[in-house]
Scaffold this motif. Sequence first.
Motif, short mmCIF file in Angstrom:
data_model
loop_
_atom_site.label_atom_id
_atom_site.label_comp_id
_atom_site.label_asym_id
_atom_site.label_seq_id
_atom_site.Cartn_x
_atom_site.Cartn_y
_atom_site.Cartn_z
N THR A 1 0.85 -1.18 0.00
CA THR A 1 0.00 0.00 0.00
C THR A 1 0.88 1.23 0.00
N ARG A 2 0.39 2.25 -0.60
CA ARG A 2 1.17 3.49 -0.69
C ARG A 2 0.48 4.60 0.08
N TYR A 3 1.14 5.06 1.11
CA TYR A 3 0.66 6.18 1.90
C TYR A 3 1.42 7.42 1.44
N TRP A 4 0.71 8.48 1.16
CA TRP A 4 1.35 9.68 0.63
C TRP A 4 2.41 10.23 1.59
N GLY A 5 2.20 10.06 2.89
CA GLY A 5 3.14 10.59 3.88
C GLY A 5 4.52 9.96 3.78
N THR A 6 4.59 8.72 3.33
CA THR A 6 5.89 8.07 3.16
C THR A 6 6.67 8.75 2.03
N PHE A 7 5.97 9.13 0.97
CA PHE A 7 6.63 9.84 -0.12
C PHE A 7 7.05 11.25 0.32
N PHE A 8 6.25 11.86 1.19
CA PHE A 8 6.61 13.15 1.76
C PHE A 8 7.91 13.03 2.56
N LEU A 9 8.00 11.97 3.38
CA LEU A 9 9.22 11.75 4.16
C LEU A 9 10.43 11.54 3.25
N ALA A 10 10.24 10.81 2.16
CA ALA A 10 11.33 10.61 1.21
C ALA A 10 11.74 11.95 0.61
N GLY B 1 5.52 14.98 -5.99
CA GLY B 1 4.49 14.78 -7.00
C GLY B 1 3.70 13.51 -6.76
N VAL B 2 4.40 12.44 -6.40
CA VAL B 2 3.72 11.18 -6.10
C VAL B 2 2.81 11.35 -4.88
N ALA B 3 3.30 12.04 -3.86
CA ALA B 3 2.50 12.25 -2.65
C ALA B 3 1.20 12.98 -2.97
N VAL B 4 1.28 14.02 -3.78
CA VAL B 4 0.08 14.79 -4.14
C VAL B 4 -0.86 13.94 -4.99
N ARG B 5 -0.32 13.19 -5.93
CA ARG B 5 -1.17 12.33 -6.77
C ARG B 5 -1.90 11.28 -5.92
N LEU B 6 -1.22 10.73 -4.93
CA LEU B 6 -1.86 9.75 -4.05
C LEU B 6 -2.97 10.39 -3.23
N ARG C 1 -4.77 12.95 -4.08
CA ARG C 1 -5.89 13.19 -5.00
C ARG C 1 -6.61 11.88 -5.33
N ALA C 2 -5.84 10.83 -5.60
CA ALA C 2 -6.44 9.55 -5.96
C ALA C 2 -7.32 8.99 -4.84
N MET C 3 -6.96 9.26 -3.61
CA MET C 3 -7.72 8.77 -2.47
C MET C 3 -8.78 9.77 -2.01
N ALA C 4 -8.97 10.85 -2.79
CA ALA C 4 -9.91 11.92 -2.43
C ALA C 4 -9.60 12.46 -1.04
N ASP C 5 -8.33 12.57 -0.75
CA ASP C 5 -7.85 13.03 0.56
C ASP C 5 -7.45 14.50 0.52
N GLY C 6 -7.43 15.09 -0.65
CA GLY C 6 -7.06 16.49 -0.80
C GLY C 6 -6.37 16.72 -2.12
N ARG C 7 -6.30 17.98 -2.51
CA ARG C 7 -5.68 18.33 -3.80
C ARG C 7 -4.21 18.69 -3.65
N THR C 8 -3.79 18.92 -2.42
CA THR C 8 -2.40 19.29 -2.13
C THR C 8 -1.94 18.52 -0.89
N LEU C 9 -0.70 18.74 -0.50
CA LEU C 9 -0.21 18.13 0.74
C LEU C 9 -0.95 18.71 1.94
#
Length: 132
Positions: free
Chosen positions: A66-75, A93-98, A100-108
């Motif tokens: 599973t991909r959590y956007w926060g892990t990409f933010f940490l990277a 970019g990956v964090a923001v796309r994730l 959006r894909a999860m309908a969790d927000g449009r930005t970090l």
Amino acid sequence: FWEGLIYLRQGARDRAEQSWRSVAAVPPEEVQTTVLLEHVLCNYYLGDPNGAGLAATLAALQSSETRYWGTFFLAALGWARRNDEEAARHNLGVAVRLRRAMADGRTLDRRFKPFVTDLLPPAQQAWFEPYF
């Protein structure tokens, strides 16, 4: 991690570092996904001299289904600390796309911005601004 952050905000840097060292001392292979954020941030706030924070983040990305956007933010934070703009922006970019894909927000999530201002010099902070 959070205890150390409170000490830091109170001006007690020594107590903050002591708290972070106890968390950072946990071997990366023993860190559960649920505490990855705290483990990595402890390393980053201590300066991550041996790269353990970024290494733990990259290992989590490689092994996770599973991909959590926060892990990409940490990277992205880890790469920015190493002045690697291309890798940092890619992970942002990956964090923001994730999100959006999860309908969790449009930005970090803006609650993560203080980590950027605490850990990065202004030039690297600017890399993150368009993503918040």
